[in-house]
Design a protein around this motif. Structure first.
Motif, PDB file in Angstrom:
ATOM      1  N   GLN A 183      12.001  -7.470  10.604  1.00  0.00           N
ATOM      2  CA  GLN A 183      11.503  -6.341  11.367  1.00  0.00           C
ATOM      3  C   GLN A 183      10.913  -5.352  10.361  1.00  0.00           C
ATOM      4  OE1 GLN A 183      14.128  -4.825  14.538  1.00  0.00           O
ATOM      5  NE2 GLN A 183      15.546  -6.485  14.018  1.00  0.00           N
ATOM      6  N   ALA A 184      10.034  -4.467  10.827  1.00  0.00           N
ATOM      7  CA  ALA A 184       9.399  -3.548   9.881  1.00  0.00           C
ATOM      8  C   ALA A 184       9.018  -2.246  10.573  1.00  0.00           C
ATOM      9  CB  ALA A 184       8.166  -4.190   9.248  1.00  0.00           C
ATOM     10  N   ARG A 185       9.133  -1.158   9.803  1.00  0.00           N
ATOM     11  CA  ARG A 185       8.732   0.166  10.265  1.00  0.00           C
ATOM     12  C   ARG A 185       7.980   0.871   9.146  1.00  0.00           C
ATOM     13  NH1 ARG A 185      13.924   3.410  11.690  1.00  0.00           N
ATOM     14  NH2 ARG A 185      12.327   5.012  12.004  1.00  0.00           N
ATOM     15  N   VAL A 186       6.992   1.687   9.517  1.00  0.00           N
ATOM     16  CA  VAL A 186       6.279   2.524   8.554  1.00  0.00           C
ATOM     17  C   VAL A 186       6.775   3.955   8.712  1.00  0.00           C
ATOM     18  CG1 VAL A 186       4.045   3.457   7.841  1.00  0.00           C
ATOM     19  CG2 VAL A 186       4.234   1.049   8.528  1.00  0.00           C
ATOM     20  N   LEU A 187       7.169   4.574   7.596  1.00  0.00           N
ATOM     21  CA  LEU A 187       7.680   5.940   7.571  1.00  0.00           C
ATOM     22  C   LEU A 187       6.678   6.813   6.828  1.00  0.00           C
ATOM     23  CD1 LEU A 187      11.291   5.010   6.344  1.00  0.00           C
ATOM     24  CD2 LEU A 187      10.485   5.100   8.719  1.00  0.00           C
ATOM     25  N   THR A 188       6.171   7.841   7.491  1.00  0.00           N
ATOM     26  CA  THR A 188       5.182   8.731   6.889  1.00  0.00           C
ATOM     27  C   THR A 188       5.865   9.985   6.371  1.00  0.00           C
ATOM     28  OG1 THR A 188       3.493   7.910   8.399  1.00  0.00           O
ATOM     29  CG2 THR A 188       3.034   9.981   7.280  1.00  0.00           C
ATOM     30  N   VAL A 189       5.557  10.396   5.137  1.00  0.00           N
ATOM     31  CA  VAL A 189       6.221  11.552   4.530  1.00  0.00           C
ATOM     32  C   VAL A 189       5.190  12.505   3.949  1.00  0.00           C
ATOM     33  CG1 VAL A 189       8.295  10.239   3.956  1.00  0.00           C
ATOM     34  CG2 VAL A 189       6.462  10.428   2.273  1.00  0.00           C
ATOM     35  N   ASP A 190       5.629  13.740   3.745  1.00  0.00           N
ATOM     36  CA  ASP A 190       4.849  14.741   3.013  1.00  0.00           C
ATOM     37  C   ASP A 190       5.457  14.893   1.628  1.00  0.00           C
ATOM     38  OD1 ASP A 190       3.066  15.465   5.123  1.00  0.00           O
ATOM     39  OD2 ASP A 190       4.710  16.561   6.065  1.00  0.00           O
ATOM     40  N   VAL A 191       4.652  14.747   0.593  1.00  0.00           N
ATOM     41  CA  VAL A 191       5.132  14.851  -0.786  1.00  0.00           C
ATOM     42  C   VAL A 191       4.899  16.273  -1.281  1.00  0.00           C
ATOM     43  CG1 VAL A 191       4.884  13.999  -3.142  1.00  0.00           C
ATOM     44  CG2 VAL A 191       4.714  12.408  -1.210  1.00  0.00           C
ATOM     45  N   THR A 192       5.968  17.056  -1.318  1.00  0.00           N
ATOM     46  CA  THR A 192       5.911  18.430  -1.813  1.00  0.00           C
ATOM     47  C   THR A 192       7.158  18.699  -2.632  1.00  0.00           C
ATOM     48  OG1 THR A 192       7.002  19.265   0.197  1.00  0.00           O
ATOM     49  CG2 THR A 192       4.588  19.244   0.188  1.00  0.00           C
ATOM     50  N   GLY A 193       7.168  19.834  -3.334  1.00  0.00           N
ATOM     51  CA  GLY A 193       8.366  20.222  -4.056  1.00  0.00           C
ATOM     52  C   GLY A 193       8.198  20.174  -5.548  1.00  0.00           C
ATOM     53  N   PRO A 194       9.263  20.579  -6.266  1.00  0.00           N
ATOM     54  CA  PRO A 194       9.192  20.707  -7.724  1.00  0.00           C
ATOM     55  C   PRO A 194       9.307  19.371  -8.440  1.00  0.00           C
ATOM     56  CG  PRO A 194      11.393  21.243  -6.950  1.00  0.00           C
ATOM     57  CD  PRO A 194      10.567  20.985  -5.720  1.00  0.00           C
ATOM     58  N   GLY A 195       9.021  19.407  -9.762  1.00  0.00           N
ATOM     59  CA  GLY A 195       9.274  18.259 -10.618  1.00  0.00           C
ATOM     60  C   GLY A 195       8.094  17.356 -10.858  1.00  0.00           C
ATOM     61  N   GLY A 196       6.904  17.730 -10.375  1.00  0.00           N
ATOM     62  CA  GLY A 196       5.754  16.873 -10.579  1.00  0.00           C
ATOM     63  C   GLY A 196       5.619  15.847  -9.475  1.00  0.00           C
ATOM     64  N   PRO A 197       4.473  15.144  -9.417  1.00  0.00           N
ATOM     65  CA  PRO A 197       4.222  14.210  -8.319  1.00  0.00           C
ATOM     66  C   PRO A 197       5.192  13.040  -8.258  1.00  0.00           C
ATOM     67  CG  PRO A 197       2.517  14.046 -10.029  1.00  0.00           C
ATOM     68  CD  PRO A 197       3.318  15.275 -10.332  1.00  0.00           C
ATOM     69  N   GLU A 198       5.610  12.517  -9.419  1.00  0.00           N
ATOM     70  CA  GLU A 198       6.545  11.388  -9.405  1.00  0.00           C
ATOM     71  C   GLU A 198       7.871  11.783  -8.779  1.00  0.00           C
ATOM     72  OE1 GLU A 198       6.212   8.416 -12.985  1.00  0.00           O
ATOM     73  OE2 GLU A 198       5.857  10.431 -13.747  1.00  0.00           O
ATOM     74  N   ALA A 199       8.427  12.915  -9.231  1.00  0.00           N
ATOM     75  CA  ALA A 199       9.721  13.366  -8.725  1.00  0.00           C
ATOM     76  C   ALA A 199       9.637  13.744  -7.251  1.00  0.00           C
ATOM     77  CB  ALA A 199      10.223  14.546  -9.549  1.00  0.00           C
ATOM     78  N   ALA A 200       8.560  14.421  -6.867  1.00  0.00           N
ATOM     79  CA  ALA A 200       8.409  14.836  -5.475  1.00  0.00           C
ATOM     80  C   ALA A 200       8.273  13.626  -4.551  1.00  0.00           C
ATOM     81  CB  ALA A 200       7.202  15.755  -5.334  1.00  0.00           C
ATOM     82  N   ALA A 201       7.513  12.623  -4.997  1.00  0.00           N
ATOM     83  CA  ALA A 201       7.350  11.409  -4.194  1.00  0.00           C
ATOM     84  C   ALA A 201       8.683  10.673  -4.058  1.00  0.00           C
ATOM     85  CB  ALA A 201       6.306  10.498  -4.822  1.00  0.00           C
ATOM     86  N   ARG A 202       9.445  10.632  -5.134  1.00  0.00           N
ATOM     87  CA  ARG A 202      10.746   9.956  -5.085  1.00  0.00           C
ATOM     88  C   ARG A 202      11.675  10.666  -4.109  1.00  0.00           C
ATOM     89  NH1 ARG A 202      15.845   9.983  -7.135  1.00  0.00           N
ATOM     90  NH2 ARG A 202      16.707   7.983  -7.818  1.00  0.00           N
TER      91      ARG A 202
END
Length: 317
Positions: A80-99
């Motif tokens: 089974q599969a689902r797509v989850l959409t997120v907003d990437v914001t917050g401190p720590g740079g793009p890598e940390a925010a995406a994580r």
């Protein structure tokens, strides 16, 4: 007939499931890359009931198409599969925010079940090397744990090249994230430049050696954590902590006990400097003033020593 790469991945997942997963129903964090697709395929062939969770970070043009394609591939494999959409914001740079955004979405969608992640031995080696370069402590150098509920990493013993080979053997088309080749990211340069050079200079085997180092340090850290809990229990009173009991403990145990207590009283992720300043109230006591460890707009959170007692107090700003 299964190829050696397929057998290795299925065996890794099956062994992991026997040790950590009494329930055969799991989620898999799926990016569409070789590691997570190989994990999805191996988990299904190991007899697990898989729901693939595809996080669309919306950081690249066409990301929704990539996410839906990954979900379709998972469904074709039998998950089974689902797509989850997120907003990437917050401190720590793009890598940390995406994580942060990714783990938050997976946590919300897992419905109380475990989530398997496609980290490999190569990812573990990169994590340890990053920690070494940044002067991190043993907790950071112990890398990623195979199992820390609800997160599981069955492929930590497996090299990244084997996941790509397994996907090829299964006829699975993989998506290569362009961010994984972008030299602006520190981890990419470690992967492409530093680790290959280190492996050449030392005669090979460096990724596996770094992963073994992580395993050894994790075992040591877990043992010290148990002792720190015991120390904190013994030093605790209704009014604070007994500094004499803390000072009598080995430094590594005392440091862990102090950090745990700071988190407990509301200090937000106390760094090495803050912990050292509080430890000075214990081991180098000469009447110094309070140590600020956090707080809010109205008051500072401080640690003070009075006689032999450490206390947490709030001081108006």
């Amino acid at each position: 007939m299964r190829s050696p790469a397929q057998q290795e991945l299925i065996g890794a997942v099956r062994g992991f499931a026997q040790r950590y997963l009494p329930d055969r129903r799991v989620c898999v964090g799926l990016s569409g890359g070789a590691d997570s697709l190989a994990l999805t395929a191996a988990a299904l062939r190991a007899g697990l009931e898989v729901t693939a969770l595809v996080v669309d970070h919306r950081l690249q043009e066409g990301s929704a198409i990539v996410a839906e394609r990954a979900a379709e591939t998972a469904r074709a494999l039998g998950a089974q599969a689902r797509v989850l959409t997120v907003d990437v914001t917050g401190p720590g740079g793009p890598e940390a925010a995406a994580r942060t955004a990714r783990y938050g979405a997976l946590e919300e969608a897992r419905a109380g079940g475990p989530v398997l992640l496609g980290h490999t031995l190569d990812d573990q080696a990169e994590t340890v090397l990053l920690g070494l370069g940044r002067g991190s402590g043993a907790r950071s150098l112990s890398g990623m744990a195979p199992w820390r509920a609800p997160w599981g990493r069955p492929l930590l013993p497996v090299r990244r090249a084997r996941t790509r080979q397994a996907c090829a053997d299964w006829g699975i088309s993989v998506w290569d994230d362009p961010h994984n080749d972008d030299p602006r990211f520190t981890r990419v340069r470690l992967r492409r430049e530093v680790l290959p050079l280190l492996d050449e200079v030392l005669g090979g085997g460096v990724p596996a050696a770094l992963a073994r180092t992580a395993d050894q340090l994790r075992a040591d850290t877990e043992a010290l954590d148990v002792l720190a809990v015991q120390l904190l229990t013994e030093a605790r009173s209704d009014d604070g902590l007994d500094a004499h009991k803390l000072a009598a403990a080995p430094a590594a145990v005392c440091t862990r006990a102090v950090r745990s207590w700071l988190l407990e009283i509301g200090a937000a992720e106390p760094g090495a400097r803050t912990v050292a300043q509080v430890e000075a109230l214990i081991a180098d006591w000469h009447g110094q003033g309070p140590v600020a460890v956090g707080g809010d707009a109205e008051a500072r959170l401080v640690v003070t020593r009075r006689a032999s007692l450490l206390r947490a107090d709030r001081a108006a700003r």
